[in-house]
Design a protein around this motif. Structure first.
Motif, PDB file in Angstrom:
ATOM      1  N   UNK A  57       0.793  -1.238   0.000  1.00  0.00           N
ATOM      2  CA  UNK A  57       0.000   0.000   0.000  1.00  0.00           C
ATOM      3  C   UNK A  57       0.825   1.287   0.000  1.00  0.00           C
ATOM      4  N   UNK A  58       2.085   1.214   0.410  1.00  0.00           N
ATOM      5  CA  UNK A  58       2.888   2.424   0.495  1.00  0.00           C
ATOM      6  C   UNK A  58       3.618   2.738  -0.799  1.00  0.00           C
ATOM      7  N   UNK A 257       9.687   2.335  -9.884  1.00  0.00           N
ATOM      8  CA  UNK A 257       9.268   0.982 -10.229  1.00  0.00           C
ATOM      9  C   UNK A 257       8.351   0.480  -9.121  1.00  0.00           C
ATOM     10  N   UNK A 258       7.232  -0.122  -9.469  1.00  0.00           N
ATOM     11  CA  UNK A 258       6.281  -0.561  -8.448  1.00  0.00           C
ATOM     12  C   UNK A 258       6.927  -1.559  -7.489  1.00  0.00           C
ATOM     13  N   UNK A 259       6.452  -1.573  -6.252  1.00  0.00           N
ATOM     14  CA  UNK A 259       7.014  -2.469  -5.238  1.00  0.00           C
ATOM     15  C   UNK A 259       6.901  -3.941  -5.634  1.00  0.00           C
ATOM     16  N   UNK A 260       5.756  -4.413  -6.143  1.00  0.00           N
ATOM     17  CA  UNK A 260       5.708  -5.806  -6.577  1.00  0.00           C
ATOM     18  C   UNK A 260       6.707  -6.108  -7.700  1.00  0.00           C
TER      19      UNK A 260
END
Length: 364
Positions: A57-58, A257-260
């Motif tokens: 979420x962060x 870049x997205x966390x996942x």
């Protein structure tokens, strides 16, 4: 808005649409060997890493997690032979095309500055110069360029579109020349793990750079080697004096870049098995397509690495595109990559085994 868009050339792939319709009308369906987008599944261990990090979420950080930086530094040392690489030597990016298009702007280049790239090249090098309002020039040998006002030199080995590989001695000579003249060198090495008749070398190798990363940065992508084009996962490695300011600029610009995806990259860079398996798939497809093209009367130049065959019948590339479209096969015209490609087509290896077999049958 038009003031920006007017600086750009016509988006080349739009020109292929009529030929795509012709190829799609073939009774056996289209064999699309044009864009070069991966078609094989994302390896399971990478999917699992992405899913495990789905509850994120962060905000992610532009520089990436320490685990991601560890994975990148470990990979460039293990795979490229680089030495003494720290977190300051690496920077995640949101896919390599984004970086190529916006690098001149992020470097502060503009009117009066020059960006250089190979005579046959990925069109986005020119786009990046145009977006920054910088001048651009092509080369056969970069050391023959006028270094006056030359602020950014792009190398691309293995080459897109030709598959040509720059040898260690040639890279060493170019790096020395760039340093002598104070020219920043970026080496696009996104196809480095896909050498067939050559073993590509990175500018990060100490035999090339003399153990120093001064003035050099390499660009790497997971799109092709790990089938992650949809993840937008890539990174830079090289001179901290260049990457540090880029990090600050990209933090302000929110280029994260997205966390996942970061978690998925950690998994991808830590595993060599899936890369070897994907290489074997491409090698088999390359053999089938190469043999079929040669039997059909094509000549293939370079193509010792990367995901493409650079092929010609000695005619206009658009005549070749039309001829193959009538067979239900779509390829990229060589002039997308510069006027020097006007008699060539680029044939991608990125199709399923079934589609590659269909192309070979039609060519036969």
């Amino acid at each position: 808005m038009s003031a920006v868009s007017d600086r750009l050339p016509t988006f080349p792939w739009d020109k292929l649409e009529p030929y795509k319709k012709t190829a799609a009308a073939h009774p056996g369906g289209i064999v699309d060997l044009s864009v070069g987008t991966p078609v094989d599944p994302v390896p399971e261990l990478i999917q699992k890493a992405l899913i495990a990090a789905a509850d994120s979420p962060g905000y992610p950080t532009v520089w990436g997690t320490p685990e991601l930086r560890d994975a990148i530094t470990g990979w460039v040392q293990r795979r490229l032979g680089a030495r003494d690489v720290t977190h300051r030597h690496v920077l995640p990016i949101v896919g390599s095309k984004e970086l190529v298009a916006w690098l001149p702007t992020q470097l502060g280049l503009g009117p009066g500055d020059t960006v250089a790239y190979p005579r046959l090249a990925y069109p986005t090098y020119e786009v990046g110069a145009r977006l920054a309002r910088a001048d651009h020039v092509v080369y056969d040998d970069p050391t023959e360029l006028d270094p006056t006002n030359l602020k950014l030199l792009w190398l691309n080995s293995p080459s897109n579109p030709t598959g040509k590989v720059l040898g260690k001695e040639e890279l060493t000579r170019i790096v020395a020349w760039a340093r002598e003249h104070g020219v920043l060198l970026f080496s696009d090495e996104c196809y480095l793990e896909l050498g067939w008749e050559a073993d590509p070398v990175s500018v990060l190798h100490p035999d090339v750079n003399g153990g120093s990363y001064e003035g050099i940065v390499s660009v790497h992508s997971l799109s092709k080697r790990s089938n992650l084009a949809g993840y937008r996962a890539a990174f830079l490695a090289g001179d901290p004096a260049v990457l540090g300011p880029l990090l600050e600029i990209r933090k302000h610009g929110g280029m994260m870049t997205s966390a996942p995806t970061q978690a998925a990259v950690v998994a991808a860079l830590g595993d060599d098995t899936h890369v070897r398996e994907q290489r074997e798939r491409y090698a088999a497809r390359r053999t089938v397509l190469r043999d079929a093209l040669l039997k059909h009367g094509f000549r293939i130049e370079h193509s010792e690495a990367s995901l493409y065959l650079w092929a010609t019948r000695g005619e206009s590339c658009w005549e070749t595109v039309a001829h193959l479209a009538d067979l239900g096969i779509l390829v990229a015209p060589g002039d997308f990559y510069g006027p020097a490609g006007e008699k060539f087509v680029r044939v991608a290896l990125t199709a399923t085994d079934e589609r590659v077999a269909a192309a070979a049958e039609r060519l036969g």
